[in-house]
Design a protein around this motif. Structure first.
Motif, PDB file in Angstrom:
ATOM      1  N   ILE A   1      13.039  18.512  -3.099  1.00 38.30           N
ATOM      2  CA  ILE A   1      12.270  17.293  -3.383  1.00 38.30           C
ATOM      3  C   ILE A   1      11.972  17.222  -4.882  1.00 38.30           C
ATOM      4  O   ILE A   1      12.179  16.180  -5.531  1.00 38.30           O
ATOM      5  CB  ILE A   1      10.971  17.253  -2.556  1.00 38.30           C
ATOM      6  CG1 ILE A   1      11.282  17.213  -1.052  1.00 38.30           C
ATOM      7  CG2 ILE A   1      10.095  16.067  -2.953  1.00 38.30           C
ATOM      8  CD1 ILE A   1      10.078  17.363  -0.125  1.00 38.30           C
TER       9      ILE A   1
ATOM     10  N   LEU B   1      -6.962   7.922  -2.286  1.00 44.18           N
ATOM     11  CA  LEU B   1      -6.304   6.877  -1.500  1.00 44.18           C
ATOM     12  C   LEU B   1      -7.184   5.629  -1.470  1.00 44.18           C
ATOM     13  O   LEU B   1      -6.681   4.504  -1.488  1.00 44.18           O
ATOM     14  CB  LEU B   1      -6.030   7.353  -0.072  1.00 44.18           C
ATOM     15  CG  LEU B   1      -4.889   8.337   0.112  1.00 44.18           C
ATOM     16  CD1 LEU B   1      -4.652   8.615   1.595  1.00 44.18           C
ATOM     17  CD2 LEU B   1      -3.604   7.850  -0.538  1.00 44.18           C
TER      18      LEU B   1
ATOM     19  N   VAL C   1      -9.208  11.850   0.170  1.00 49.92           N
ATOM     20  CA  VAL C   1      -7.837  12.290  -0.105  1.00 49.92           C
ATOM     21  C   VAL C   1      -7.465  11.927  -1.536  1.00 49.92           C
ATOM     22  O   VAL C   1      -7.361  10.756  -1.884  1.00 49.92           O
ATOM     23  CB  VAL C   1      -6.833  11.646   0.874  1.00 49.92           C
ATOM     24  CG1 VAL C   1      -5.420  12.194   0.616  1.00 49.92           C
ATOM     25  CG2 VAL C   1      -7.250  11.901   2.316  1.00 49.92           C
TER      26      VAL C   1
ATOM     27  N   LEU D   1      -2.194  15.194  -1.974  1.00 49.25           N
ATOM     28  CA  LEU D   1      -0.878  14.802  -1.454  1.00 49.25           C
ATOM     29  C   LEU D   1       0.215  15.608  -2.161  1.00 49.25           C
ATOM     30  O   LEU D   1       1.147  16.089  -1.508  1.00 49.25           O
ATOM     31  CB  LEU D   1      -0.644  13.303  -1.672  1.00 49.25           C
ATOM     32  CG  LEU D   1      -1.579  12.363  -0.916  1.00 49.25           C
ATOM     33  CD1 LEU D   1      -1.375  10.924  -1.368  1.00 49.25           C
ATOM     34  CD2 LEU D   1      -1.366  12.475   0.592  1.00 49.25           C
TER      35      LEU D   1
ATOM     36  N   ILE E   1       0.847  -1.200   0.000  1.00 47.28           N
ATOM     37  CA  ILE E   1       0.000   0.000   0.000  1.00 47.28           C
ATOM     38  C   ILE E   1       0.879   1.245   0.000  1.00 47.28           C
ATOM     39  O   ILE E   1       0.692   2.168  -0.808  1.00 47.28           O
ATOM     40  CB  ILE E   1      -0.920   0.028   1.228  1.00 47.28           C
ATOM     41  CG1 ILE E   1      -1.952  -1.080   1.136  1.00 47.28           C
ATOM     42  CG2 ILE E   1      -1.588   1.381   1.381  1.00 47.28           C
ATOM     43  CD1 ILE E   1      -3.099  -0.801   0.212  1.00 47.28           C
ATOM     44  N   GLU E   2       1.819   1.275   0.931  1.00 46.21           N
ATOM     45  CA  GLU E   2       2.709   2.434   1.015  1.00 46.21           C
ATOM     46  C   GLU E   2       3.454   2.617  -0.318  1.00 46.21           C
ATOM     47  O   GLU E   2       3.538   3.720  -0.857  1.00 46.21           O
ATOM     48  CB  GLU E   2       3.720   2.232   2.149  1.00 46.21           C
ATOM     49  CG  GLU E   2       4.655   3.424   2.352  1.00 46.21           C
ATOM     50  CD  GLU E   2       5.694   3.181   3.440  1.00 46.21           C
ATOM     51  OE1 GLU E   2       5.863   2.012   3.852  1.00 46.21           O
ATOM     52  OE2 GLU E   2       6.323   4.160   3.873  1.00 46.21           O
ATOM     53  N   GLN E   3       3.939   1.516  -0.849  1.00 46.49           N
ATOM     54  CA  GLN E   3       4.706   1.589  -2.095  1.00 46.49           C
ATOM     55  C   GLN E   3       3.820   2.059  -3.249  1.00 46.49           C
ATOM     56  O   GLN E   3       4.235   2.877  -4.073  1.00 46.49           O
ATOM     57  CB  GLN E   3       5.302   0.212  -2.406  1.00 46.49           C
ATOM     58  CG  GLN E   3       6.315  -0.250  -1.350  1.00 46.49           C
ATOM     59  CD  GLN E   3       6.838  -1.640  -1.601  1.00 46.49           C
ATOM     60  OE1 GLN E   3       6.780  -2.155  -2.719  1.00 46.49           O
ATOM     61  NE2 GLN E   3       7.360  -2.276  -0.561  1.00 46.49           N
TER      62      GLN E   3
ATOM     63  N   GLU F   1       0.342  19.066  -0.796  1.00 49.69           N
ATOM     64  CA  GLU F   1       0.962  19.132   0.534  1.00 49.69           C
ATOM     65  C   GLU F   1       2.484  19.034   0.425  1.00 49.69           C
ATOM     66  O   GLU F   1       3.211  19.733   1.128  1.00 49.69           O
ATOM     67  CB  GLU F   1       0.447  17.984   1.405  1.00 49.69           C
ATOM     68  CG  GLU F   1      -0.980  18.176   1.908  1.00 49.69           C
ATOM     69  CD  GLU F   1      -1.431  17.028   2.807  1.00 49.69           C
ATOM     70  OE1 GLU F   1      -0.590  16.472   3.547  1.00 49.69           O
ATOM     71  OE2 GLU F   1      -2.626  16.678   2.756  1.00 49.69           O
ATOM     72  N   VAL F   2       2.956  18.130  -0.437  1.00 54.19           N
ATOM     73  CA  VAL F   2       4.407  17.986  -0.596  1.00 54.19           C
ATOM     74  C   VAL F   2       5.003  19.284  -1.144  1.00 54.19           C
ATOM     75  O   VAL F   2       6.013  19.784  -0.648  1.00 54.19           O
ATOM     76  CB  VAL F   2       4.753  16.809  -1.543  1.00 54.19           C
ATOM     77  CG1 VAL F   2       6.250  16.774  -1.833  1.00 54.19           C
ATOM     78  CG2 VAL F   2       4.321  15.489  -0.926  1.00 54.19           C
TER      79      VAL F   2
ATOM     80  N   PHE G   1      13.897   3.829  -7.174  1.00 56.56           N
ATOM     81  CA  PHE G   1      13.707   5.123  -6.521  1.00 56.56           C
ATOM     82  C   PHE G   1      13.216   4.957  -5.098  1.00 56.56           C
ATOM     83  O   PHE G   1      13.580   5.714  -4.196  1.00 56.56           O
ATOM     84  CB  PHE G   1      12.736   5.993  -7.322  1.00 56.56           C
ATOM     85  CG  PHE G   1      12.626   7.399  -6.793  1.00 56.56           C
ATOM     86  CD1 PHE G   1      11.628   7.755  -5.893  1.00 56.56           C
ATOM     87  CD2 PHE G   1      13.537   8.368  -7.186  1.00 56.56           C
ATOM     88  CE1 PHE G   1      11.532   9.059  -5.404  1.00 56.56           C
ATOM     89  CE2 PHE G   1      13.462   9.677  -6.699  1.00 56.56           C
ATOM     90  CZ  PHE G   1      12.451  10.019  -5.807  1.00 56.56           C
ATOM     91  N   HIS G   2      12.362   3.957  -4.905  1.00 57.60           N
ATOM     92  CA  HIS G   2      11.765   3.770  -3.587  1.00 57.60           C
ATOM     93  C   HIS G   2      12.501   2.738  -2.737  1.00 57.60           C
ATOM     94  O   HIS G   2      12.103   2.455  -1.609  1.00 57.60           O
ATOM     95  CB  HIS G   2      10.291   3.398  -3.732  1.00 57.60           C
ATOM     96  CG  HIS G   2       9.460   4.516  -4.316  1.00 57.60           C
ATOM     97  ND1 HIS G   2       9.063   4.551  -5.639  1.00 57.60           N
ATOM     98  CD2 HIS G   2       9.011   5.669  -3.769  1.00 57.60           C
ATOM     99  CE1 HIS G   2       8.390   5.665  -5.876  1.00 57.60           C
ATOM    100  NE2 HIS G   2       8.351   6.373  -4.758  1.00 57.60           N
TER     101      HIS G   2
ATOM    102  N   THR H   1       1.836   8.669  -6.682  1.00 52.84           N
ATOM    103  CA  THR H   1       2.106  10.088  -6.445  1.00 52.84           C
ATOM    104  C   THR H   1       3.294  10.553  -7.298  1.00 52.84           C
ATOM    105  O   THR H   1       3.277  11.650  -7.856  1.00 52.84           O
ATOM    106  CB  THR H   1       2.370  10.334  -4.950  1.00 52.84           C
ATOM    107  OG1 THR H   1       1.333   9.703  -4.192  1.00 52.84           O
ATOM    108  CG2 THR H   1       2.373  11.813  -4.609  1.00 52.84           C
TER     109      THR H   1
ATOM    110  N   ILE I   1       1.081   3.897  -3.128  1.00 52.83           N
ATOM    111  CA  ILE I   1       0.718   5.317  -3.004  1.00 52.83           C
ATOM    112  C   ILE I   1       1.893   6.195  -3.421  1.00 52.83           C
ATOM    113  O   ILE I   1       1.738   7.180  -4.156  1.00 52.83           O
ATOM    114  CB  ILE I   1       0.263   5.667  -1.573  1.00 52.83           C
ATOM    115  CG1 ILE I   1      -0.977   4.847  -1.187  1.00 52.83           C
ATOM    116  CG2 ILE I   1      -0.056   7.163  -1.467  1.00 52.83           C
ATOM    117  CD1 ILE I   1      -1.329   4.946   0.295  1.00 52.83           C
ATOM    118  N   HIS I   2       3.081   5.838  -2.973  1.00 54.24           N
ATOM    119  CA  HIS I   2       4.262   6.625  -3.347  1.00 54.24           C
ATOM    120  C   HIS I   2       4.479   6.601  -4.860  1.00 54.24           C
ATOM    121  O   HIS I   2       4.824   7.627  -5.458  1.00 54.24           O
ATOM    122  CB  HIS I   2       5.512   6.107  -2.622  1.00 54.24           C
ATOM    123  CG  HIS I   2       5.687   6.677  -1.248  1.00 54.24           C
ATOM    124  ND1 HIS I   2       6.416   7.823  -1.008  1.00 54.24           N
ATOM    125  CD2 HIS I   2       5.206   6.281  -0.049  1.00 54.24           C
ATOM    126  CE1 HIS I   2       6.382   8.094   0.296  1.00 54.24           C
ATOM    127  NE2 HIS I   2       5.657   7.176   0.897  1.00 54.24           N
TER     128      HIS I   2
END
Lengths: 162, 162
Positions: free
Chosen positions: B149, B76, B132, B137, B7-9, B140-141, B34-35, B15, B11-12
């Motif tokens: 970044i 999300l 969301v 996202l 999930i985390e991967q 926000e970044v 990259f991740h 994004t 979403i990243h």
């Protein structure tokens, strides 16, 4: 994402124990029998509920479990946290810090926005779970019951309650 | 209860792909690099995102992934459902129908109140996730970014974008 089967069993057991007459106890074996589930699997969850102060354990050959709190003082959230543990479902691994040419640490002082958004959603989930008390579940069951549900429990208590 | 690391991967990656210049692609291997994550593990989730219509897959040696929708059109919730599947976390096994002296079927026409309460809480969770958008996202970044970044991503795109 899947909640363990133990959650369903735990909620049903807590709700059943909430209807036990004062001072009554039910053993893990009885609770497992009534719900048609594995006694050893259920035992783990009863112990977790006891550890969390939701149930009271009385040891010994005539021992068993009873509710340690009033039914209006136990919520679904209490039960879920007791069985699943307190950690959130989303566990940030900070993968934003991985990879080539990583940014300096100063960019990671505040939580990752993705983590923050996922945790906000979980907070809403927990808030809803926290609104449902065992007493509310009992009230709903009673409202729908023509007496058969209560009778079945009473018969079981007569045979199994300690 | 635990959401998968995918999930985390996912979403990243979604994004990141949302910031790719038009028509640009990144391969699964590049996204994994990259991740700092396992390429084979990530690939499963990219395929799931593609199957759900969130990403577009371009096959071939110069192939890769790009966003299939606008960043303000992916939430999300879309990503979580694509990766974890649509089933709720709480899966009622109808244990109320088990045990001795079971009640007749007519008592089980309506869903178990415990199941109903757990699903209501999940609905609140999904509702929050649905609020969301990937664009949120990104905003926000960007708001927090002094340029470092964005520069890091751009450098990576120059080297890896197809």
């Amino acid at each position: 994402m899947k909640l363990s089967a133990g959650i369903e069993q735990a909620i049903h057991c807590v709700t059943m124990l909430a209807t036990l007459p004062d001072e009554g106890l039910l053993s893990a074996a009885s609770l497992a029998e009534f719900h048609g589930v594995s006694p050893s699997y259920l035992l783990k969850h009863l112990q977790a509920l006891s550890g969390a102060g939701i149930l009271q354990t009385v040891s010994g050959p005539k021992g068993g479990y009873r509710l340690a709190k009033r039914p209006d003082d136990v919520t679904l959230l209490d039960i879920v946290l007791a069985v699943e543990g307190p950690e959130p479902a989303f566990r940030c691994q900070e993968i934003r810090q991985n990879g080539p040419n990583p940014l300096p640490k100063k960019y990671f002082r505040r939580p990752c926005q993705i983590n923050a958004a996922m945790l906000r959603a979980e907070k809403a989930y927990r808030k809803e779970l926290g609104h449902v008390r065992v007493q509310d579940l009992l009230d709903e069951v009673q409202a729908d019951d023509d007496g058969a549900i209560a009778d079945r429990s009473c018969l079981f208590f007569e045979e199994h309650m300690r």
